[in-house]
Structures are given as structure tokens and as C-alpha cells.
Write an enzyme that holds these catalytic residues in place. Structure first.
Site, PDB file in Angstrom:
ATOM      1  NE  ARG A 160      15.541  -2.644  13.071  1.00 42.77           N
ATOM      2  CZ  ARG A 160      15.205  -3.775  12.462  1.00 42.77           C
ATOM      3  NH1 ARG A 160      14.178  -4.481  12.914  1.00 42.77           N
ATOM      4  NH2 ARG A 160      15.887  -4.202  11.414  1.00 42.77           N
ATOM      5  CB  ILE A 182      -0.979  -0.004   1.182  1.00 35.60           C
ATOM      6  CG1 ILE A 182      -1.982  -1.153   1.025  1.00 35.60           C
ATOM      7  CG2 ILE A 182      -1.725   1.328   1.278  1.00 35.60           C
ATOM      8  CD1 ILE A 182      -2.806  -1.103  -0.249  1.00 35.60           C
ATOM      9  CB  CYS A 222      -9.451  -2.247  -0.711  1.00 34.70           C
ATOM     10  SG  CYS A 222      -9.265  -3.961  -0.155  1.00 34.70           S
ATOM     11  CB  THR A 223     -13.750  -4.933   0.971  1.00 33.45           C
ATOM     12  OG1 THR A 223     -12.704  -5.793   0.493  1.00 33.45           O
ATOM     13  CG2 THR A 223     -15.090  -5.584   0.694  1.00 33.45           C
TER      14      THR A 223
END
EC number: 1.2.1.12
Length: 339
Positions: free
Chosen positions: A84, A13, A158-159
């Protein structure tokens, strides 16, 4: 004002967002500049994966490394970090970052994503469903609810970006009483390439060899962007052996009887009107490869509309990577206007 962006997590992404930004800039749309990225992968690998992509092809810009901590794309220089210790440890203030795109998948909880604000960013956009964000935005559905006061914003999934415009048009015109959805979804990195241990036993099986039923929060998440549909939709996902290009099937009980022509007409009107650029209307017999790199959130397939009295089935395609990444660019632009 050019919006200065930091990307935390330069994976699928993160890289798709950057490529979508470049594509929009070529059309003079996005006044956004990526000034820094953070990823624990070595920078030579990040540069390579940005330059070469198995789905999107080769980036049409020169990509190189400068002094090992700067990725150069064309004439743009991006500082490459490898922090990190979490969002609060990132030097966003030093780079004048306005908006952070949080795309690691690790800091989707607002309490953790807040670290970006503590590090100097003004706004955080989470590229996933988030826990306790100030607001969840789906373009074309509730982007008008963003007023500049919200600091941690989720771009949903996205869905959900595919399903919500579908549900909105159907509900606004005919009234959804209840419904069930299925997304036939390309495999993703949270599945196994070969059979192996996984917390979801179905996803433990080889992604490229199986149709894998699994959960999706997309239907329930509709209630976050359309409160009037809270608790009225549910569903699941079928992960299939393709790298991108997905399709959502919504079957809904409506408040009145309708016809196929009536449904298709309102979707065509929406695609050509208020949802232009978000919803696309097609009447050709397309398949999944036909919608790869299509920037729309939801690509309505009029040939698959079915009706029995007051029950309707509607179907929309979506490039689960590229369409979603274009909405991320749009959301950065929207948020940037409030700064």
C-alpha cells in the site's frame, strides 16, 4: 530475451492487459512473462475476477491460488503482492522485473511513477495519459520515436489511440487545418452506478441510465504524438450505457477539397499497409457490439465518411478496453527490445 513484467493495479486494464498478453502468446507473438502483480484487493477476489469476466467471458485457463500469495494461471505462477505504501516500496528488484505496467490510475505523474524505477524496475509504462513522462507513445503514429533512453512511458488513452491514427492518415494526405471530435464512449468505473456525489456533476448521475457529456483530453493529447497538430484539435466525450465498445467522430477542415472516395481510399491503403494491425477498414454497417474484443486501435467505418468541400467527417470504432490493452502488450514488447 523474455521481458519480465510487474503489474501495479489489477483492475479492468490490468486484467485486460494480462488476458491480451495470453491471447498474443497463443499466436506466438509476445515474449513477455508477468511475474508479479500488486493490488490491495484480496487474492481470492483477484483470481475470481481474472477467471470470470462479464465482457470477455471465462478465461480458457485454470486459475487457482497457491499458498494464498501466488495466483496460478495454467502452468504460470504469479506472485500476488498487496503493498500500500506506493511504487518505491514494491519489491520489483527481488522478482527481476524489467518493465512495470502502472495501471492503478493513481501514479500517472512521472514523479510518482519514478518510484517503480527506485524499486528496481528498468522501465515504467503508464496505462493512461501521464504528467511529464519521458515520452507518450501511440502505436502507428510515433512509436518510432522510442529509442530506449526513455524510462517513463505513457501509452496515452484508449481514445487517443483511436483518434491519432485517424488524424494522422487525414493530415498526412490532406492536411488538417483544425478539427473537433466527439467520442461516444462506454461507461467506466469513474462514473456512478446510481446518482451520487462526484467531482464532475454530470458523472455524478447514474451511468447505466444516462448519456453523460464529459471531458476528454484525447484531442489535445494529439499534440504530444503529432506536434504539428498541437492546438488544432479539441472535443468532448459522451458516455453511454454500454460496458465497452466506443466510437470517435472527427470533423476536420482540410487544406484542400476532397471526396468521400478519396478519403476512404487512403484509409483503406493505410489499413492494409503501414498501419496494418493498428487501423482496420470496414465497409459493413456495423454497430458497437460488433467490435467488442477487436484488437485494433481504430476501426475505420467507411460508410460514415461525409464531405462538404474541404470539410470532412470521419468515424472510427474502438474497443476501449481490449484494443488499448493489446497496445499495452505491444508497447511492453517494444520497450523490452531495448533492455
Amino acid at each position: 530475451m523474455t521481458v519480465r513484467v510487474g503489474i501495479n493495479g489489477f483492475g479492468r486494464i490490468g486484467r485486460n492487459f494480462y488476458r491480451a498478453l495470453l491471447a498474443q502468446q497463443e499466436h506466438g507473438i509476445a515474449d513477455v512473462q508477468v511475474v508479479a502483480i500488486n493490488d490491495i484487493t484480496d487474492n481470492s477476489t483477484l483470481a475470481y475476477l481474472l477467471k470470470f469476466d462479464s465482457i470477455l467471458g471465462r478465461l480458457p485457463h485454470d486459475v487457482s491460488l497457491e499458498e494464498e500469495d501466488t495466483i496460478v494461471v495454467g502452468s504460470e505462477k504469479i506472485k500476488a503482492l498487496a503493498v500500500r505504501e506506493g511504487p518505491a516500496a514494491l519489491p520489483w528488484h527481488a522478482f527481476g522485473v524489467d518493465v512495470v505496467v502502472e495501471s492503478t490510475g493513481l501514479f500517472t505523474n512521472a514523479a510518482k511513477a519514478k518510484g517503480h524505477l527506485e524499486a528496481g524496475a528498468k522501465k515504467v509504462i503508464v496505462s493512461a495519459p501521464a504528467t511529464d513522462p519521458d515520452i507518450t507513445i501511440v502505436f502507428g503514429v510515433n512509436d518510432d520515436k522510442y529509442d530506449g533512453s526513455q524510462n517513463i512511458i505513457s501509452n496515452a488513452s484508449c481514445t487517443t489511440n483511436c483518434l491519432a491514427p485517424l488524424a494522422k492518415v487525414l493530415h498526412d494526405q490532406f492536411g488538417i487545418v483544425k478539427g473537433l471530435m466527439t467520442t461516444v464512449h462506454a461507461y467506466t468505473q469513474d462514473q456512478n452506478l446510481q446518482d451520487g456525489p462526484h467531482s464532475d456533476l454530470r458523472r455524478a448521475r447514474a451511468a447505466a441510465l444516462n448519456v453523460v457529456p464529459t471531458s476528454t483530453g484525447a484531442a489535445k493529447a494529439i499534440g504530444l504524438v503529432m506536434p504539428e497538430l498541437k492546438g488544432k484539435l479539441d472535443g468532448y466525450a459522451l458516455r453511454v450505457p454500454i460496458p465497452t465498445g466506443s466510437v470517435t467522430d472527427l470533423t476536420a477542415d482540410l487544406s484542400k477539397c476532397v471526396s468521400v472516395n478519396e478519403i476512404n481510399a487512403v484509409f483503406q491503403d493505410a489499413a492494409e499497409g503501414r498501419l496494418k494491425g493498428i487501423l482496420k477498414y470496414v465497409d459493413a454497417p456495423i454497430v458497437s457490439s460488433d467490435i467488442v474484443t477487436d484488437p485494433h486501435s481504430s476501426i475505420f467505418d467507411s460508410g460514415l465518411t461525409k464531405v462538404i468541400a474541404s470539410q470532412a467527417k470521419v468515424v472510427s470504432w474502438y474497443d476501449n478496453e481490449w484494443g488499448y490493452s493489446n497496445r499495452l502488450v505491444d508497447l511492453v514488447g517494444l520497450v523490452g527490445k531495448s533492455l
